[in-house]
Motif scaffolding. Structure first.
Motif, short mmCIF file in Angstrom:
data_model
loop_
_atom_site.label_atom_id
_atom_site.label_comp_id
_atom_site.label_asym_id
_atom_site.label_seq_id
_atom_site.Cartn_x
_atom_site.Cartn_y
_atom_site.Cartn_z
N ALA A 84 46.01 20.12 26.62
CA ALA A 84 44.80 19.89 27.12
C ALA A 84 43.87 19.85 25.51
O ALA A 84 44.08 20.68 24.97
CB ALA A 84 44.32 20.69 28.06
N THR A 85 43.06 18.92 25.81
CA THR A 85 42.17 18.87 24.75
C THR A 85 40.96 19.92 24.79
O THR A 85 40.66 20.47 25.86
CB THR A 85 41.31 17.59 24.68
N PRO A 86 40.73 20.65 23.65
CA PRO A 86 39.71 21.87 23.81
C PRO A 86 38.46 21.27 24.44
O PRO A 86 37.84 19.99 24.18
CB PRO A 86 39.50 22.29 22.37
N ALA A 87 37.65 22.23 24.99
CA ALA A 87 36.38 21.93 25.60
C ALA A 87 35.52 21.51 24.45
O ALA A 87 35.26 22.41 23.49
CB ALA A 87 35.86 22.92 26.57
N ASN A 88 34.52 20.62 24.66
CA ASN A 88 33.43 20.09 23.91
C ASN A 88 32.19 20.95 24.32
O ASN A 88 31.82 20.69 25.51
CB ASN A 88 33.32 18.89 23.83
N ALA A 89 31.60 21.57 23.29
CA ALA A 89 30.27 22.50 23.47
C ALA A 89 29.22 21.71 24.08
O ALA A 89 28.36 22.30 24.73
CB ALA A 89 30.03 23.47 22.32
N ASP A 90 29.10 20.60 23.27
CA ASP A 90 27.79 19.72 23.42
C ASP A 90 28.14 19.21 24.87
O ASP A 90 27.01 19.01 25.76
CB ASP A 90 27.91 18.72 22.63
N ARG A 91 29.20 18.67 25.30
CA ARG A 91 29.50 18.29 26.47
C ARG A 91 29.17 19.17 27.77
O ARG A 91 28.52 19.10 28.81
CB ARG A 91 30.84 17.71 26.95
N ILE A 92 29.79 20.60 27.57
CA ILE A 92 29.25 21.44 28.41
C ILE A 92 28.07 21.91 28.62
O ILE A 92 27.16 22.17 29.78
CB ILE A 92 30.44 22.77 27.88
#
Length: 114
Positions: free
Chosen positions: A90-98
């Motif tokens: 799984a790709t790591p979570a994008n902080a900007d998107r969160i």
């Protein structure tokens, strides 16, 4: 009737019950029925588990290779290794998107109560 009389009667009753021969204690009817009658769901679950075990034994006999169970499915070692290779991380979570999603949630909450 004062408290002493009450205690004496209770103690006499306990002694009488203790002196009686022990009878076979039966479980309540609701518990007996519950243990005897299986639900259709538990029967189906048992049938599925039995079918999976039988499939494992058949697969091992047909291929003459040991099988392992992964996510409820029996497969040979080679199949398990191939599936592990094909599994993508799984790709790591994008902080900007969160942060953007959180801001959308805040504005949505603000709009609901106005």
């Amino acid at each position: 009737m004062d408290f002493n009389d009450y205690l004496e009667t209770v103690l006499k009753q306990r002694q009488q019950q203790a002196s009686k021969p022990v009878q076979n204690k039966q479980q309540p009817a609701w518990l007996q029925q519950r243990m005897e009658d299986k639900t259709s769901q538990s029967t189906a679950r048992d049938a599925i588990a039995k079918a999976q075990e039988d499939a494992s034994v058949r697969a091992e006999q047909e291929t003459k290779a040991p099988h392992v169970r992964i996510n409820g499915r029996y497969m040979s070692q080679e199949e398990a290794q191939t599936q592990a290779k094909l599994h993508t991380q799984a790709t790591p979570a994008n902080a900007d998107r969160i942060a953007y999603i959180k801001s959308l949630k805040k504005t949505l909450r603000a709009k609901k109560y106005q």
